[in-house]
Design a protein around this motif. Structure first.
Motif: not given
Length: 242
Positions: A75, A174, A177-178, A182
């Motif tokens: 991640s 995930d 999505t992040d 950012k």
């Protein structure tokens, strides 16, 4: 030389260059497929910095390089955390750490206690997400994709965060999505230098005439550009240190 660093998720390899004292430049490669096109380029810059008396390091981050963590199990936060621990290794030695990030690698130094950041053609998360969306759209025959396309196209998994495959690389939903929120680290009072190619209309401290290696079909290098950038980084680090 080949070294290592420890972080909360285990131990990762790290290449080190140059003197054992003084400031250290720690590099972050772009995420996913771009790293294969730019690793030799960044290693060359670090070797040239070593010849100029500036130490450097290239840590493998979770899901990158020789890391044992699969790409779809990493991640943004894990990579940022690991990069921070790589910098901590030098901080504990009493050495100033400077982060350099290429393209989306500029997203990975946010948690590092770096005294300065140097970014080449920095790419924010939404830009990378749009690129990945376009790649997946081509793979699916050009059909329009909705806002939740990566959930709709996720690979079947028994449990946990199911990944989606993009250009042969499984990426967690995930992480995608992040990416959409950012941006590269840019805080008042902490030196940051941005260098871009002259074809890039975005603002920069310096623009250089060169072709984007990350757009090539195969990994490559550019000796003239690596020498120019090594000089730029070395001058910037020495200015920050003075």
């Amino acid at each position: 030389m080949i070294d290592h660093y420890d972080w909360a998720g285990g131990r990762e390899a790290m290449l080190r260059f140059g003197p054992a004292t003084g400031p250290v430049v720690v590099a972050a490669l772009p995420l996913f497929e771009e790293a294969n096109r730019t690793r030799a380029f960044v290693v060359t810059i670090l070797r040239l910095l070593a010849a100029r008396g500036i130490a450097g390091a290239l840590p493998d981050l979770p899901g990158q390089g020789e890391s044992l963590i699969p790409t779809h199990k990493t991640s943004i936060l894990k990579m940022q955390d690991a990069f921070g621990f790589a910098c901590d290794k030098f901080d504990r030695e009493g050495r100033n750490c400077y982060a350099i990030g290429l393209r989306s690698g500029a997203l990975l130094d946010a948690l590092a206690l770096a005294v300065g950041r140097w970014h080449l053609a920095p790419q924010d998360g939404p830009q990378l997400f749009r690129e990945l969306t376009r790649i997946k759209q081509v793979e699916l025959g050009g059909r329009p994709l909705g806002d939740s396309w990566y959930f709709d196209n996720a690979l079947p998994e028994e449990a946990g965060d199911p990944p989606v495959e993009i250009a042969g690389t499984p990426i967690s939903t995930d992480l995608l999505t992040d990416l959409q929120v950012k941006t590269p680290f840019d805080e008042p009072g902490i030196p940051r230098r941005v260098v871009r190619l002259d074809t890039d209309p975005n603002p920069a401290d310096r623009k250089v005439d060169a072709a984007p290696l990350w757009r090539r079909a195969e990994p490559g290098n550019d000796p003239a550009l690596t020498a120019l950038l090594a000089d730029d980084i070395a001058t910037w680090v020495r200015t920050c240190e003075s």
